[in-house]
Write a protein that holds these residues in place. Structure first.
Motif, PDB file in Angstrom:
ATOM      1  N   VAL A 111       0.862  -1.181   0.000  1.00 15.81           N
ATOM      2  CA  VAL A 111       0.000   0.000   0.000  1.00 15.81           C
ATOM      3  C   VAL A 111       0.899   1.231   0.000  1.00 15.81           C
ATOM      4  O   VAL A 111       1.598   1.505   0.980  1.00 15.81           O
ATOM      5  N   VAL A 112       0.879   1.988  -1.086  1.00 19.86           N
ATOM      6  CA  VAL A 112       1.698   3.195  -1.227  1.00 19.86           C
ATOM      7  C   VAL A 112       0.907   4.386  -0.695  1.00 19.86           C
ATOM      8  O   VAL A 112      -0.252   4.571  -1.048  1.00 19.86           O
ATOM      9  N   GLY A 113       1.564   5.190   0.146  1.00 14.46           N
ATOM     10  CA  GLY A 113       0.877   6.319   0.764  1.00 14.46           C
ATOM     11  C   GLY A 113      -0.151   5.851   1.772  1.00 14.46           C
ATOM     12  O   GLY A 113      -1.297   6.292   1.745  1.00 14.46           O
ATOM     13  N   CYS A 114       0.283   4.974   2.683  1.00  9.54           N
ATOM     14  CA  CYS A 114      -0.671   4.330   3.602  1.00  9.54           C
ATOM     15  C   CYS A 114      -1.180   5.268   4.679  1.00  9.54           C
ATOM     16  O   CYS A 114      -2.225   5.019   5.278  1.00  9.54           O
ATOM     17  N   VAL A 129       0.337  -3.799  -6.031  1.00 15.10           N
ATOM     18  CA  VAL A 129       0.754  -2.500  -5.515  1.00 15.10           C
ATOM     19  C   VAL A 129      -0.494  -1.627  -5.523  1.00 15.10           C
ATOM     20  O   VAL A 129      -1.119  -1.438  -6.579  1.00 15.10           O
ATOM     21  N   VAL A 130      -0.857  -1.117  -4.368  1.00 13.81           N
ATOM     22  CA  VAL A 130      -2.127  -0.419  -4.190  1.00 13.81           C
ATOM     23  C   VAL A 130      -1.853   1.068  -4.021  1.00 13.81           C
ATOM     24  O   VAL A 130      -1.062   1.482  -3.157  1.00 13.81           O
ATOM     25  N   GLY A 131      -2.521   1.883  -4.823  1.00 15.14           N
ATOM     26  CA  GLY A 131      -2.434   3.337  -4.715  1.00 15.14           C
ATOM     27  C   GLY A 131      -3.819   3.933  -4.559  1.00 15.14           C
ATOM     28  O   GLY A 131      -4.397   4.425  -5.537  1.00 15.14           O
ATOM     29  N   LYS A 167       5.482  -9.249  -8.984  1.00 20.17           N
ATOM     30  CA  LYS A 167       5.744 -10.510  -9.668  1.00 20.17           C
ATOM     31  C   LYS A 167       5.333 -10.378 -11.139  1.00 20.17           C
ATOM     32  O   LYS A 167       4.552  -9.474 -11.478  1.00 20.17           O
ATOM     33  N   PRO A 168       5.806 -11.248 -11.999  1.00 20.80           N
ATOM     34  CA  PRO A 168       5.278 -11.254 -13.372  1.00 20.80           C
ATOM     35  C   PRO A 168       3.765 -11.485 -13.345  1.00 20.80           C
ATOM     36  O   PRO A 168       3.278 -12.412 -12.707  1.00 20.80           O
ATOM     37  N   GLY A 169       3.044 -10.633 -14.016  1.00 17.14           N
ATOM     38  CA  GLY A 169       1.590 -10.722 -13.982  1.00 17.14           C
ATOM     39  C   GLY A 169       0.970 -10.001 -12.804  1.00 17.14           C
ATOM     40  O   GLY A 169      -0.258 -10.011 -12.643  1.00 17.14           O
ATOM     41  N   GLY A 170       1.811  -9.378 -11.979  1.00 17.23           N
ATOM     42  CA  GLY A 170       1.288  -8.610 -10.851  1.00 17.23           C
ATOM     43  C   GLY A 170       0.501  -7.402 -11.310  1.00 17.23           C
ATOM     44  O   GLY A 170       0.606  -6.969 -12.470  1.00 17.23           O
ATOM     45  N   LYS A 171      -0.275  -6.822 -10.393  1.00 19.85           N
ATOM     46  CA  LYS A 171      -1.200  -5.765 -10.785  1.00 19.85           C
ATOM     47  C   LYS A 171      -1.048  -4.530  -9.888  1.00 19.85           C
ATOM     48  O   LYS A 171      -0.682  -4.631  -8.722  1.00 19.85           O
ATOM     49  N   VAL A 172      -1.347  -3.388 -10.474  1.00 21.79           N
ATOM     50  CA  VAL A 172      -1.413  -2.118  -9.752  1.00 21.79           C
ATOM     51  C   VAL A 172      -2.878  -1.709  -9.670  1.00 21.79           C
ATOM     52  O   VAL A 172      -3.578  -1.661 -10.697  1.00 21.79           O
ATOM     53  N   LEU A 173      -3.344  -1.420  -8.453  1.00 22.01           N
ATOM     54  CA  LEU A 173      -4.725  -0.990  -8.229  1.00 22.01           C
ATOM     55  C   LEU A 173      -4.709   0.497  -7.889  1.00 22.01           C
ATOM     56  O   LEU A 173      -4.065   0.910  -6.920  1.00 22.01           O
TER      57      LEU A 173
END
Length: 618
Positions: free
Chosen positions: A433-436, A496-498, A524-530
């Motif tokens: 969580v970025v900017g938690c 990775v959550v923003g 990871k490969p195939g990982g996601k950013v929300l």
């Protein structure tokens, strides 16, 4: 005439529902539980969820979570007192001790606090000049806890009292309550209006002045709702006509109204904006209101209510209010009766009000369009470094950190747009969580089953987040790092959550690209950013169009369409889908889903809350 009538309806004076100017115990900062009273306004207010926040100092005394070492109900932050005397007034009730520190001869009820029975016992032991080691040992024996825990409890109590400017061995006058007050109806540990009256009497009987936050509207405009009043004990025989006095009347224990006249040994009092006249005997009189304290950025402003100008203002208001009631009653009566049938006059009045609403709405839209252009111009006149410095100064403010860390904000969990995202795309595994901040999103995602690491660039916010996670028994790791360029030991996250619009806060464009590139390194490969962010509302046919170049972009090469200054913070509102697509492709991501929540459409600002799911390319 219409405005006057509506004003009277608001006060409800024409219906005979006279409101007095009252001291509501929770507003005085001394009642952590609801007040026991029959007055509907006091019952409805409860402890005032916004103004009165309870601060609890946890203690393991007797291993009872319901016990509290020190309780304060109004201000969640203990501010050190300037007084060096350390004196105070104390009232003992139902095994608890209610203490109000005194500063320069003034006892401020908002600084009062309650010692529960266990803390009261510690306080008594310290006042008897016992050594601290003896108090630890005595507490450990009576509470069957370890010496270390007993030492921690004693030191915590002493520290809390010191923050309030009171030493345990300071001279504190303990005032015994009367038998009548002891027999007053109370429930549990709630402070009744009788308790508050006894506390006020105890303070005023010692020749100290009393200060409190009053609630009510019957003394407007002289005393607005929520004013801080200062009371002084004067002899009953010295009270003059047009003085404002504090007294008890029937079931309403504490009232501040103006004296109309003296009738023998009785004072007749009425509010400047009220109709009911109270008969005040000497036994019900507490003191005279001498000043109103107003807080502002420059400090406190003290208004002398005994001055000729304030007295004249109150006299004029007191004379005009009954006259307005008399003049408005026929009009109000006619309006009430007109609802029983169709009324042409009421219809014309409705059309007039409808036209006024439409006109003000158009004025609001026009003013917002002008101000929005000014916000964009303000952003264009700042360099990227100046925008970063502006945000840093904003979030370093203690008030901002306190607001974001409030229990209702942290406990609120995910917002509507965030809930929509996780409901359409359930997540699990490792999440960064970025900017938690204080941990709202990190705590919510941990409860959903994720293994969460929170990151923020402020150590103070990380400390608050660690405390919140520990309080809930959650194992969350928090790291220090910048959103636009971070590097953590763990680099195999699933997500990775923003959230909270962190993506809007990254400007210019290269900072958003740097954020996505940093996120890619940790996925990871195939990982996601929300991501959740604000986008400009555009019609469906224009959604995929190009972002036009504006004059401000020519003026400032770092300025982009969508850059604004909102509440002293620079943000970038995404103008088109095309912009997000270019940034994600350049950083090595593809858009799996882009959703704009029309339920969160801000019609005036022309903005929509949106979310995006970005997938890391192989």
């Amino acid at each position: 005439m219409l405005v006057a009538a509506l004003y009277i309806v608001e006060w409800r004076g024409w219906r005979g529902e006279r409101e007095r100017w009252k001291i509501i115990p929770p507003g005085a900062g001394l009642a952590p539980l609801p007040v026991q009273t029959s007055h509907p306004r006091v019952r409805r207010r409860g402890i005032d969820s916004k103004a009165d926040r309870k601060l609890v100092y946890p203690s393991n005394l007797f291993h009872d979570s319901a016990l509290t070492m020190v309780t304060r109900a109004q201000n969640p932050t203990l501010k050190p007192m300037k007084s060096k005397s350390g004196d105070g007034i104390a009232v003992q009730l139902r095994g608890q001790l209610l203490i109000v520190p005194i500063e320069d001869g003034v006892a401020d009820l908002s600084r009062g606090f309650v010692l529960n029975p266990s803390a009261f016992a510690i306080w008594e032991s310290l006042r008897k000049s016992k050594r601290t080691e003896e108090v630890w040992a005595e507490l450990a024996r009576s509470a069957t806890i370890s010496t270390d825990q007993a030492k921690k409890d004693v030191e915590s109590l002493v520290a809390d009292l010191a923050k309030l400017g009171l030493d345990p061995k300071s001279p504190v006058e303990v005032v015994q309550r009367t038998q009548a007050a002891e027999e007053s109806p109370t429930t549990g540990s709630a402070l009744s209006s009788h308790d508050m009256e006894e506390l006020a009497k105890a303070v005023l009987s010692t020749s100290n002045r009393l200060r409190f936050k009053a609630r009510g509207r019957s003394m407007r405009p002289t005393i607005p709702d929520g004013s801080i009043l200062e009371i002084q004990k004067n002899a009953f025989s010295e009270v003059r006509k047009n003085d404002i006095i504090l007294y008890s009347a029937g079931t309403h224990r504490l009232v501040a109204h103006r004296v109309l006249r003296r009738k023998g040994d009785i004072l007749l009092a009425r509010g400047d904006s009220s109709l009911r006249i109270d008969r005040v005997e000497e036994g019900n009189y507490l003191g005279s209101v001498i000043a109103r304290i107003s807080s502002n950025r420059g400090g406190e402003t003290r208004t002398d209510l005994t001055s000729t100008l304030c007295r004249a203002q109150g006299i004029v208001s007191g004379r005009l209010f009954p006259l307005l009631v008399i003049l408005s009653r026929p009009f109000i009566s006619w309006i009430r009766k007109s609802f029983e049938r169709r009324s042409i006059c009421r219809g014309i009045l409705h059309l007039f009000v409808r036209g006024a609403c439409w006109a003000f709405f158009k004025i609001e839209r026009l003013s917002f369009r002008i101000s929005r252009r000014l916000w964009a111009l303000r952003a264009a006149l700042l360099s990227p470094e100046e925008k970063v410095e502006m945000r840093r100064k904003l979030y370093e403010k203690w008030s901002i950190q306190e607001f974001t860390s409030l229990a209702e904000n942290v406990n609120a969990g995910l917002t509507l747009i965030e809930e929509t995202l996780v409901s359409r795309h359930p997540i699990s595994g490792k999440a960064l969580v970025v900017g938690c901040g204080p941990g709202r999103e990190a705590i919510a995602l941990t409860k959903l089953g994720c293994e969460v690491v929170g990151m923020d660039y402020q150590e103070a916010m990380l400390e608050r987040a660690r405390k919140e996670a520990k309080k809930r028994g959650l194992n969350i790791r928090f790291e220090l790092g910048e959103a636009d360029n971070f590097s953590l030991p763990i680099q195999d996250f699933d997500y990775v959550v923003g959230f909270s619009g962190i993506y809007n806060m990254l400007l210019p464009r290269k900072k958003r690209l740097s954020f996505l590139e940093s996120a890619k390194r940790h996925l990871k490969p195939g990982g996601k950013v929300l991501l959740t962010f604000l986008t400009q509302y555009v019609s469906t046919e224009n959604e995929h169009g190009e972002v036009p170049t504006t004059f401000l972009s020519t003026l400032n090469p770092y300025h982009e369409q969508g850059d604004l200054i909102l509440i002293n913070e620079a943000v970038h509102v995404i103008p088109r889908r095309k912009e997000l697509e270019r940034e994600t492709l350049e950083a090595g991501f593809t858009i799996e889903m882009l959703y704009r929540d029309q339920r969160a459409f801000d019609r005036v600002a022309n903005q929509v809350k949106s979310f995006a799911i970005l997938v890391r390319s192989s």
